[in-house]
Motif scaffolding. Structure first.
Motif, mmCIF file in Angstrom:
data_model
loop_
_atom_site.group_PDB
_atom_site.id
_atom_site.type_symbol
_atom_site.label_atom_id
_atom_site.label_comp_id
_atom_site.label_asym_id
_atom_site.label_seq_id
_atom_site.Cartn_x
_atom_site.Cartn_y
_atom_site.Cartn_z
ATOM 1 N N ARG A 1 42.880 35.220 40.091
ATOM 2 C CA ARG A 1 43.860 36.307 40.035
ATOM 3 C C ARG A 1 43.781 37.093 38.718
ATOM 4 N NH1 ARG A 1 49.643 34.604 41.407
ATOM 5 N NH2 ARG A 1 49.849 36.833 41.850
ATOM 6 N N MET A 2 43.759 36.404 37.567
ATOM 7 C CA MET A 2 43.632 37.124 36.302
ATOM 8 C C MET A 2 42.214 37.634 36.104
ATOM 9 S SD MET A 2 46.466 37.612 34.812
ATOM 10 C CE MET A 2 45.919 38.177 33.197
ATOM 11 N N ARG B 1 40.265 38.699 38.371
ATOM 12 C CA ARG B 1 40.186 39.916 39.195
ATOM 13 C C ARG B 1 40.856 41.086 38.487
ATOM 14 N NH1 ARG B 1 39.772 40.577 44.902
ATOM 15 N NH2 ARG B 1 40.550 42.617 45.558
ATOM 16 N N TRP B 2 42.022 40.812 37.842
ATOM 17 C CA TRP B 2 42.705 41.887 37.118
ATOM 18 C C TRP B 2 41.788 42.455 36.045
ATOM 19 C CZ3 TRP B 2 44.183 43.864 32.526
ATOM 20 C CH2 TRP B 2 45.231 44.781 32.504
ATOM 21 N N GLU C 1 38.870 44.558 37.443
ATOM 22 C CA GLU C 1 39.303 45.927 37.748
ATOM 23 C C GLU C 1 39.500 46.729 36.464
ATOM 24 O OE1 GLU C 1 42.785 45.698 40.140
ATOM 25 O OE2 GLU C 1 41.766 44.748 41.844
ATOM 26 N N PHE C 2 40.109 46.110 35.463
ATOM 27 C CA PHE C 2 40.381 46.786 34.194
ATOM 28 C C PHE C 2 39.086 47.269 33.536
ATOM 29 C CE2 PHE C 2 40.638 46.000 29.507
ATOM 30 C CZ PHE C 2 41.351 47.138 29.176
ATOM 31 N N PRO D 1 48.916 38.799 36.909
ATOM 32 C CA PRO D 1 47.978 39.640 37.663
ATOM 33 C C PRO D 1 48.644 40.759 38.450
ATOM 34 C CG PRO D 1 48.262 37.498 38.721
ATOM 35 C CD PRO D 1 48.956 37.417 37.400
ATOM 36 N N SER D 2 49.972 40.766 38.514
ATOM 37 C CA SER D 2 50.664 41.843 39.225
ATOM 38 C C SER D 2 50.953 43.046 38.322
ATOM 39 C CB SER D 2 51.982 41.331 39.822
ATOM 40 O OG SER D 2 52.845 40.860 38.799
ATOM 41 N N LYS E 1 50.897 46.423 36.648
ATOM 42 C CA LYS E 1 50.374 47.675 37.204
ATOM 43 C C LYS E 1 49.902 48.656 36.139
ATOM 44 C CE LYS E 1 51.376 46.391 41.384
ATOM 45 N NZ LYS E 1 50.274 45.957 42.293
#
Length: 205
Positions: free
Chosen positions: A14-15, A17-18, A21-22, A124-125, A127
């Motif tokens: 989850r992190m 993946r964050w 994307e970043f 990870p949520s 925004k």
């Protein structure tokens, strides 16, 4: 920072993946490795530009920065695995929520390049980038990189603090302990008193 390539070990979590994307949004070439093939395949479908490595050693081969995003129970085995394959020009950071032990383990197993303990204090949520980010350098080369990295992160909206690993863990212990205490106190209140009685004596705020 003059980096162009980032490797994320645990990049399908989850992190991880964050951060995949970043860094892609920031224009980096991103390579990830992970233990779960289904999650890696899903990440590739969602982020077509990400490169999927066959293992951790392949993932770090051409990376300017290596991000370690793995559970605490596998952290030491990962840094021990990649340590001999890293070169002096690379930088390795971890994003675990505690810092003293991970920093010591990186120093133990990674000798040839800069390492830096970091703690992105968000989940990870998240925004946007208006989040707290803690850096915990302990050596001179780490401190120099940490100040450069701090400036780079702040340009993107993060609120960055630089403190020692020990102070970080002490502060986090206080924050988490206070939250736990408040939760217990609230629970005890609800158990001991009825909601109807509380409403009967409550005032307007």
């Amino acid at each position: 920072m003059n980096f162009k390539t980032v490797s994320i070990i645990g990049g399908a979590g989850r992190m991880g993946r964050w951060f995949s994307e970043f860094f892609i949004k920031e224009g980096f070439d991103v390579t990830v490795s992970g233990r779960t093939r289904d999650k890696l395949d899903q990440l590739k479908r969602d982020l077509p530009s990400v490169k999927i490595a066959q293992g951790n050693i392949e993932a770090i081969k051409d990376a300017d920065m290596v991000v370690i995003s793995v559970p605490p129970q596998t952290f030491e085995s990962v840094v021990a695995e990649i340590g001999p394959w890293l070169n002096p020009k690379q930088v390795v950071i971890d994003i675990s929520s505690l810092k003293e032990i991970p920093v010591k383990l990186m120093h133990k197993h990674i000798r040839r390049c800069i390492t830096l303990g970091t703690h992105p204090v968000f989940g990870p949520s998240a925004k946007d980038y208006h989040q707290n980010f803690v850096l915990t350098p302990t050596r001179e080369r780490e401190r120099k990189f940490a100040f450069d990295f701090k400036e780079w992160l702040e340009e993107r909206g993060f609120n960055v603090s630089i403190i020692s690993p020990r102070k970080h863990d002490k502060l986090m212990g206080a924050v988490l302990g206070l939250s736990h205490f408040i939760g217990i106190a609230v629970s005890d209140t609800w158990l001991d008193l009825s909601l109807k009685e509380l409403r009967g004596v409550g005032g307007s705020s």
